[in-house]
Scaffold this motif. Structure first.
Motif, PDB file in Angstrom:
ATOM      1  N   PRO A  70       0.832  -1.213   0.000  1.00  0.00           N
ATOM      2  CA  PRO A  70       0.000   0.000   0.000  1.00  0.00           C
ATOM      3  C   PRO A  70       0.860   1.254   0.000  1.00  0.00           C
ATOM      4  N   PRO A  71       0.459   2.273  -0.736  1.00  0.00           N
ATOM      5  CA  PRO A  71       1.226   3.527  -0.764  1.00  0.00           C
ATOM      6  C   PRO A  71       1.168   4.211   0.602  1.00  0.00           C
ATOM      7  N   ASP A  72       2.227   4.900   0.973  1.00  0.00           N
ATOM      8  CA  ASP A  72       2.218   5.590   2.257  1.00  0.00           C
ATOM      9  C   ASP A  72       1.534   6.949   2.135  1.00  0.00           C
ATOM     10  N   GLU A  73       1.332   7.595   3.283  1.00  0.00           N
ATOM     11  CA  GLU A  73       0.596   8.865   3.299  1.00  0.00           C
ATOM     12  C   GLU A  73       1.336   9.982   2.575  1.00  0.00           C
ATOM     13  N   TYR A  74       2.648   9.851   2.429  1.00  0.00           N
ATOM     14  CA  TYR A  74       3.389  10.879   1.699  1.00  0.00           C
ATOM     15  C   TYR A  74       3.041  10.869   0.216  1.00  0.00           C
ATOM     16  N   VAL A  75       2.763   9.695  -0.318  1.00  0.00           N
ATOM     17  CA  VAL A  75       2.380   9.591  -1.729  1.00  0.00           C
ATOM     18  C   VAL A  75       1.046  10.304  -1.949  1.00  0.00           C
ATOM     19  N   GLU A  76       0.110  10.143  -1.018  1.00  0.00           N
ATOM     20  CA  GLU A  76      -1.170  10.848  -1.125  1.00  0.00           C
ATOM     21  C   GLU A  76      -0.939  12.349  -1.227  1.00  0.00           C
ATOM     22  N   ALA A  77      -0.092  12.878  -0.361  1.00  0.00           N
ATOM     23  CA  ALA A  77       0.201  14.316  -0.360  1.00  0.00           C
ATOM     24  C   ALA A  77       0.909  14.738  -1.644  1.00  0.00           C
ATOM     25  N   GLU A  78       1.827  13.915  -2.133  1.00  0.00           N
ATOM     26  CA  GLU A  78       2.541  14.246  -3.370  1.00  0.00           C
ATOM     27  C   GLU A  78       1.581  14.280  -4.566  1.00  0.00           C
ATOM     28  N   ILE A  79       0.646  13.341  -4.613  1.00  0.00           N
ATOM     29  CA  ILE A  79      -0.334  13.332  -5.705  1.00  0.00           C
ATOM     30  C   ILE A  79      -1.220  14.567  -5.610  1.00  0.00           C
ATOM     31  N   GLN A  80      -1.674  14.899  -4.401  1.00  0.00           N
ATOM     32  CA  GLN A  80      -2.510  16.088  -4.209  1.00  0.00           C
ATOM     33  C   GLN A  80      -1.754  17.339  -4.649  1.00  0.00           C
ATOM     34  N   ARG A  81      -0.473  17.407  -4.326  1.00  0.00           N
ATOM     35  CA  ARG A  81       0.355  18.550  -4.727  1.00  0.00           C
ATOM     36  C   ARG A  81       0.499  18.604  -6.244  1.00  0.00           C
ATOM     37  N   LEU A  82       0.737  17.447  -6.871  1.00  0.00           N
ATOM     38  CA  LEU A  82       0.839  17.390  -8.333  1.00  0.00           C
ATOM     39  C   LEU A  82      -0.446  17.918  -8.975  1.00  0.00           C
ATOM     40  N   LEU A  83      -1.586  17.475  -8.465  1.00  0.00           N
ATOM     41  CA  LEU A  83      -2.866  17.902  -9.040  1.00  0.00           C
ATOM     42  C   LEU A  83      -3.064  19.409  -8.926  1.00  0.00           C
ATOM     43  N   ALA A  84      -2.627  19.991  -7.837  1.00  0.00           N
ATOM     44  CA  ALA A  84      -2.837  21.420  -7.616  1.00  0.00           C
ATOM     45  C   ALA A  84      -1.773  22.303  -8.252  1.00  0.00           C
ATOM     46  N   GLU A  85      -0.510  21.828  -8.282  1.00  0.00           N
ATOM     47  CA  GLU A  85       0.590  22.699  -8.678  1.00  0.00           C
ATOM     48  C   GLU A  85       1.123  22.492 -10.086  1.00  0.00           C
ATOM     49  N   ASP A  86       0.898  21.350 -10.700  1.00  0.00           N
ATOM     50  CA  ASP A  86       1.378  21.120 -12.070  1.00  0.00           C
ATOM     51  C   ASP A  86       0.573  22.019 -13.003  1.00  0.00           C
ATOM     52  N   PRO A  87       1.242  22.909 -13.753  1.00  0.00           N
ATOM     53  CA  PRO A  87       0.516  23.835 -14.627  1.00  0.00           C
ATOM     54  C   PRO A  87      -0.359  23.126 -15.668  1.00  0.00           C
ATOM     55  N   ALA A  88       0.011  21.930 -16.063  1.00  0.00           N
ATOM     56  CA  ALA A  88      -0.787  21.191 -17.043  1.00  0.00           C
ATOM     57  C   ALA A  88      -2.040  20.591 -16.425  1.00  0.00           C
ATOM     58  N   VAL A  89      -2.071  20.498 -15.105  1.00  0.00           N
ATOM     59  CA  VAL A  89      -3.232  19.924 -14.415  1.00  0.00           C
ATOM     60  C   VAL A  89      -3.986  21.023 -13.678  1.00  0.00           C
ATOM     61  N   ALA A  90      -3.334  21.675 -12.724  1.00  0.00           N
ATOM     62  CA  ALA A  90      -3.909  22.769 -11.926  1.00  0.00           C
ATOM     63  C   ALA A  90      -5.341  22.479 -11.497  1.00  0.00           C
ATOM     64  N   GLU A  91      -5.536  21.348 -10.868  1.00  0.00           N
ATOM     65  CA  GLU A  91      -6.869  20.892 -10.479  1.00  0.00           C
ATOM     66  C   GLU A  91      -6.960  20.777  -8.964  1.00  0.00           C
ATOM     67  N   GLN A  92      -7.739  21.663  -8.340  1.00  0.00           N
ATOM     68  CA  GLN A  92      -7.893  21.633  -6.891  1.00  0.00           C
ATOM     69  C   GLN A  92      -9.157  20.909  -6.467  1.00  0.00           C
ATOM     70  N   GLY A  93      -9.992  20.532  -7.411  1.00  0.00           N
ATOM     71  CA  GLY A  93     -11.249  19.863  -7.091  1.00  0.00           C
ATOM     72  C   GLY A  93     -11.160  18.352  -7.030  1.00  0.00           C
ATOM     73  N   ILE A  94      -9.963  17.797  -7.106  1.00  0.00           N
ATOM     74  CA  ILE A  94      -9.774  16.347  -7.040  1.00  0.00           C
ATOM     75  C   ILE A  94      -9.196  16.008  -5.674  1.00  0.00           C
TER      76      ILE A  94
END
Length: 91
Positions: free
Chosen positions: A11-35
Motif C-alpha cells: 500500500p502507498p504511504d501517506e506521503y504519496v497521497e500528499a505528493e499526488i494532491q500537490r501534483l494535481l494542484a501545482e502542475d501547470p498542465a493539471v492545476a486541479e484543486q477539485g480532485i
C-alpha cells in the motif's frame, strides 16, 4: 466511471497521497484543486469532477507517469460546463 490500474505492490504511504494532491494542484498542465485523493485499502482513489473526459484522462495520465508503481482507481466524474439556457427567477 471507474478506471483501475492493477499493480501488485505494498500500500502507498501517506506521503504519496500528499505528493499526488500537490501534483494535481501545482502542475501547470493539471492545476486541479477539485480532485481529492483518498486511501482505500491498498489503493488510492481520485475523487472529484472535471469538465471533460479528455481532462480526466490527462489527469490520470499525469498521475500514472509520475507514480507508475502506485495502484490508482479513478472516481472522477465529468460535469457539463455550459451557459444556462434559462433565466434564474429569485423569490
Amino acid at each position: 466511471m471507474t478506471h483501475d490500474r492493477d499493480i501488485d505492490t505494498a500500500p502507498p504511504d501517506e506521503y504519496v497521497e500528499a505528493e499526488i494532491q500537490r501534483l494535481l494542484a501545482e502542475d501547470p498542465a493539471v492545476a486541479e484543486q477539485g480532485i481529492t485523493v483518498v486511501r482505500r485499502e491498498s489503493t488510492l482513489v481520485l475523487y472529484g469532477e472535471v469538465e471533460s473526459p479528455h481532462r480526466r484522462e490527462e489527469i490520470l495520465r499525469r498521475v500514472a507517469e509520475r507514480f507508475p508503481d502506485v495502484p490508482i482507481t479513478s472516481d472522477i466524474g465529468v460535469i457539463r460546463v455550459q451557459a444556462p439556457t434559462e433565466i434564474e427567477q429569485l423569490p
